[in-house]
Design an enzyme around this catalytic site. Structure first.
Site, PDB file in Angstrom:
ATOM      1  N   ARG A  87       0.838  -1.194   0.000  1.00 44.65           N
ATOM      2  CA  ARG A  87       0.000   0.000   0.000  1.00 44.65           C
ATOM      3  C   ARG A  87       0.872   1.243   0.000  1.00 44.65           C
ATOM      4  NH1 ARG A  87      -2.274   0.333   4.693  1.00 44.65           N
ATOM      5  NH2 ARG A  87      -2.059  -1.781   5.478  1.00 44.65           N
ATOM      6  N   LYS A 230      -9.469  -1.838   1.216  1.00 38.39           N
ATOM      7  CA  LYS A 230      -9.114  -0.750   2.098  1.00 38.39           C
ATOM      8  C   LYS A 230      -9.655   0.601   1.618  1.00 38.39           C
ATOM      9  CE  LYS A 230      -7.379  -3.319   5.146  1.00 38.39           C
ATOM     10  NZ  LYS A 230      -6.384  -4.244   4.827  1.00 38.39           N
ATOM     11  N   HIS A 249     -10.795  -2.589  11.165  1.00 41.07           N
ATOM     12  CA  HIS A 249      -9.750  -3.427  10.558  1.00 41.07           C
ATOM     13  C   HIS A 249      -9.581  -4.643  11.469  1.00 41.07           C
ATOM     14  CE1 HIS A 249      -5.324  -3.569   8.961  1.00 41.07           C
ATOM     15  NE2 HIS A 249      -6.122  -4.327   8.249  1.00 41.07           N
ATOM     16  N   SER A 271      -1.031  -4.531  10.062  1.00 42.61           N
ATOM     17  CA  SER A 271      -0.623  -5.535   9.073  1.00 42.61           C
ATOM     18  C   SER A 271       0.598  -6.305   9.554  1.00 42.61           C
ATOM     19  CB  SER A 271      -0.254  -4.850   7.763  1.00 42.61           C
ATOM     20  OG  SER A 271      -1.301  -4.027   7.367  1.00 42.61           O
ATOM     21  N   CYS A 273       1.060  -8.487  11.964  1.00 41.74           N
ATOM     22  CA  CYS A 273       1.324  -8.599  13.404  1.00 41.74           C
ATOM     23  C   CYS A 273       0.585  -9.769  14.025  1.00 41.74           C
ATOM     24  CB  CYS A 273       0.919  -7.322  14.112  1.00 41.74           C
ATOM     25  SG  CYS A 273       1.966  -5.954  13.705  1.00 41.74           S
ATOM     26  N   SER A 277      -2.916 -15.075  11.553  1.00 35.44           N
ATOM     27  CA  SER A 277      -2.523 -16.306  12.242  1.00 35.44           C
ATOM     28  C   SER A 277      -3.331 -16.519  13.517  1.00 35.44           C
ATOM     29  CB  SER A 277      -1.020 -16.325  12.511  1.00 35.44           C
ATOM     30  OG  SER A 277      -0.690 -15.336  13.438  1.00 35.44           O
ATOM     31  N   ASP A 290      -9.907  -9.799   8.077  1.00 33.60           N
ATOM     32  CA  ASP A 290      -9.394  -8.448   7.824  1.00 33.60           C
ATOM     33  C   ASP A 290     -10.332  -7.298   8.211  1.00 33.60           C
ATOM     34  OD1 ASP A 290      -7.202  -6.883   7.003  1.00 33.60           O
ATOM     35  OD2 ASP A 290      -8.049  -6.582   5.024  1.00 33.60           O
ATOM     36  N   ASN A 385       6.034  -9.312   1.310  1.00 33.20           N
ATOM     37  CA  ASN A 385       4.597  -9.009   1.335  1.00 33.20           C
ATOM     38  C   ASN A 385       3.854  -9.770   0.229  1.00 33.20           C
ATOM     39  OD1 ASN A 385       2.301  -7.676   2.373  1.00 33.20           O
ATOM     40  ND2 ASN A 385       2.463  -6.043   0.855  1.00 33.20           N
ATOM     41  N   ARG A 419       2.824  -5.105  17.373  1.00 38.26           N
ATOM     42  CA  ARG A 419       4.168  -5.702  17.375  1.00 38.26           C
ATOM     43  C   ARG A 419       4.985  -4.858  18.339  1.00 38.26           C
ATOM     44  NH1 ARG A 419       7.291  -8.905  13.662  1.00 38.26           N
ATOM     45  NH2 ARG A 419       5.334  -9.324  12.578  1.00 38.26           N
TER      46      ARG A 419
HETATM   47  C1  SPV Z   1      -3.150  -5.023   5.199  1.00 38.19           C
HETATM   48  O1  SPV Z   1      -2.019  -4.648   4.843  1.00 38.19           O
HETATM   49  O2  SPV Z   1      -3.683  -4.670   6.255  1.00 38.19           O
HETATM   50  C2  SPV Z   1      -3.906  -5.950   4.348  1.00 38.19           C
HETATM   51  C3  SPV Z   1      -3.509  -6.056   2.985  1.00 38.19           C
HETATM   52  O3  SPV Z   1      -4.871  -6.523   4.767  1.00 38.19           O
HETATM   53  S1  SPV Z   1      -3.960  -4.669   2.095  1.00 38.19           S
HETATM   54  O4  SPV Z   1      -5.018  -5.034   1.220  1.00 38.19           O
HETATM   55  O5  SPV Z   1      -2.777  -4.271   1.390  1.00 38.19           O
HETATM   56  O6  SPV Z   1      -4.402  -3.638   3.008  1.00 38.19           O
HETATM   57 MN    MN Z   2      -5.559  -5.532   6.569  1.00 39.68          MN
END
Ligand code: SPV
Ligand code: MN
Length: 633
Positions: A87, A230, A249, A271, A273, A277, A290, A385, A419
């Protein structure tokens, strides 16, 4: 009708034109006519809910070379350009009218100037290309949570990704609510010989909050281009603020207690962190990884996953640690890999546990070990990434009933995690909703990772892991959270977690799978099965409970020494953190409500007192004895 939408209809095949006419929505046609006229594609294809229309887009992605088939049936790979791997925060801006102030942490540009710039970049940007129009839903369609969106894009890869990730909503669009729909205009712009956006230096993602349109140009990376992800989150946060709900988020997951109950948690992590998982841990159920919408329904907080798929980081995904994702990524079915290394039709990624190939194709083109970029930096075989795009329903641990539930699921707890190497303990509970919103959610910080462009390892403030997507001043966003639960019959519990705590030598203090124990403890707290003791920052678990959980869940011995190392309160670091927060939130442009500042000040006073009477680091055994009765309360 035909005349008014002349450019649009002229470029459509017969079926697409009929689909647009049958929609019966002049607002949609007006929007499409305007941007088709501006971007000037050679043709326009409309995705309806008809499966044949998505089949066509999948085929086009391959024919156009935006995706390449891999060895396993249904798998493809897509490469973004070498400078288009994450991003782009710097060039993502909100268009603001004169006098509008979104606060210091939001990136803005004057609306008129921004519109002129981005429209200039979009002018003729689709020449020689086919454009795709998609009607999609955010959240389950036809539910109290649903929002709708139209995407116009010249990338079949973007259209394909959007279809895996979101629900088709052409039919639902016909009866969509009158407050309108989100609109996304994307063009990858001019392409180079590898089909990558050539002019990334003129990459722009401009968000027009007024008209609820997002423009994205000269980029392909999904986080910059897939409108419903996003880009829509930023628009949704604004709506949520207006209407009194939350657009977050956050993952959504089902957690089982040892006693057999199932409770649902949402969780916000910046992202890379541990968000995916966590909701993918063994033994529990994923609903989303997400973005969640949370609303008040019948006196409770309920949530849905906005998406139906995952755009997940593919790093350290291996058969031992992530057996369920591994299975999907190595079995036939619809998967788009991006920015991995491909050798003979087989994708490789960092930390996959396999021997690293010496050559292959990756985001830099033909790759060989030792290959350098134009700055002389060695190019990794797979990007850190790199991503996979899959449907949630292909995962064995998906709670698909919850995923499709129109009323969502009841949220019992909200987890925030960053993190953080030196401040928070691995798991703790706030005293109440407001305390949790302010001192945990709004105080979230994280050391940076590869998911966005820029330096790695720097501590960054990231309230509710949502800073990158905030479209209102941070203080107002916090205020909306505080008000959200007012008058509810039942309020979710707020927890903080930290999987990245280290000792003074830099060694991680917790194991990769320990999050399974923290989840079980949190679920037990929700149900009232565990007690906890108060500390200056919230409630901590007792050693005895964790010892039992470690043995039961992980078959691992958990010593008092482990516990003491992990749950010692780093008083000074926590105090420093609160001071950092006070500085940020006291800025008038943040528009922070007094009640939030007061919570910070109270926490500061308690920590100061503890620092003076107990020192910089205090053992949990001391805290449980001394804090409540004697020391700082
Ligand atoms: C993030 O980076 O928080 C994601 C991937 O979920 S993105 O679509 O790039 O935002
Ligand atoms: Mn995200």
């Amino acid at each position: 009708m035909v005349e008014r939408y002349e450019n649009l209809f002229r470029l459509c095949d017969e079926r697409s034109r009929k689909a647009l006419e049958n929609l019966g929505r002049e607002d949609v046609l007006t929007f499409l006519e305007e941007y088709v006229s501006l971007c000037q594609p050679d043709s326009v294809f409309v995705r309806t809910d008809d499966p044949e229309t998505i089949e066509y887009i999948r085929r086009r992605a391959i024919e156009l070379g935006e995706e390449k088939p891999l060895k396993i049936e249904g798998h493809t790979v897509h490469f973004d350009g070498i400078k288009d791997q994450a991003r782009d925060k710097e060039n993502t801006r909100f268009l603001v009218e004169e006098g509008e102030d979104l606060g210091v942490s939001l990136n803005t540009i004057d609306r008129k100037q921004g519109l002129a710039e981005v429209k200039d970049l979009l002018k003729g940007a689709m020449k020689g290309k086919e454009a795709y129009v998609l009607f999609m839903g955010l959240g389950p369609v036809d539910s109290p949570f649903s929002l709708y969106a139209v995407q116009l894009t010249d990338s079949a890869y973007v259209a394909h990704s959007e279809d895996i990730l979101y629900r088709p909503a052409y039919e639902a669009f016909k009866k969509a609510r009158p407050e309108g729909f989100f609109r996304f205009v994307h063009s990858a712009g001019e392409l180079d010989e590898r089909n990558n956006s050539k002019n990334v230096d003129r990459r722009r993602i401009y968000i027009d909050l007024k008209d609820e349109i997002v423009y994205s140009v000269n980029t392909q990376y999904a986080g910059n281009t897939v409108g419903l992800k996003k880009l829509a989150l930023r628009l949704a946060i604004r709506r949520a603020d207006r209407e009194g709900w939350l657009a977050e988020h956050m993952f959504l997951m089902g957690v089982h207690t040892r006693e057999g109950d199932k409770v649902y948690f949402t969780g916000a992590f910046p992202s890379a962190c541990g968000k995916t998982s966590t909701c993918m841990v063994e033994g529990e159920n994923i609903v989303g990884d997400d973005i969640s919408y949370l609303r008040r329904l019948n006196g409770r907080v309920r949530a849905v996953n906005v998406e139906r798929g995952i755009f997940g980081i593919i790093r350290d995904v291996n058969p031992k640690d992530d057996p369920l994702i591994w299975k999907v990524l190595t079995s036939p079915g619809e998967v788009i890999f991006s920015n991995v290394l491909v050798v003979d039709g087989i994708p490789y990624w960092q930390g996959d546990g396999r021997e690293i190939p010496k050559r292959g194709e990756n985001f830099s083109g033909e790759w060989y070990k030792g290959k350098k970029d134009e700055d002389g930096k060695e190019i990794p075989y797979a990007h850190p990434n790199a991503r996979y795009t899959i449907r949630l329903s292909s995962l064995e641990n998906c709670d698909c009933r919850a995923l499709e539930a129109r009323e969502g699921v009841e949220v019992s707890a909200v987890i925030y995690g960053g993190r953080d190497s030196d401040t928070w303990v691995p798991v703790f509970q706030s005293f109440d909703w407001v305390h949790g919103v302010v001192t945990i959610g709004a105080a979230l910080e994280s050391e940076t990772t590869a998911a966005t462009l820029g330096a790695v390892g720097v501590r960054k403030f990231n309230p509710m892991a949502n800073l990158d997507f905030l479209s209102i001043p941070i203080g107002r966003y916090v205020e909306n959270h505080i008000k959200f639960v007012e008058g509810l019959k039942k309020v979710p519990i707020i927890f903080g977690v930290n999987y990245f705590q280290r000792d003074e030598n830099g060694k991680f203090l917790t194991g990769m799978h320990d999050k399974r124990v923290w989840l079980k403890w949190m679920a037990g707290r929700v149900k009232g099965y565990f007690s906890a003791f108060a500390t200056p920052i919230g409630y901590f678990p007792y050693y005895e409970d964790l010892k039992v959980l470690f043995a039961e869940v992980l078959g691992k011995e958990y010593t008092k020494k482990d516990y003491e190392a992990q749950f010692s309160l780093r008083v000074k670091n926590n105090l420093d953190k609160i001071n950092r927060m006070l500085e940020i939130y006291s800025d008038p442009s943040a528009k922070t409500p007094e009640v939030a500042l007061e919570v910070f000040r109270r926490q500061k006073a308690i920590l100061e007192k503890m620092l003076s009477c107990q020192g910089e680091v205090v053992s949990p055994f001391v805290l449980m004895e001394k804090f409540a009765p004697n020391c700082c309360k």
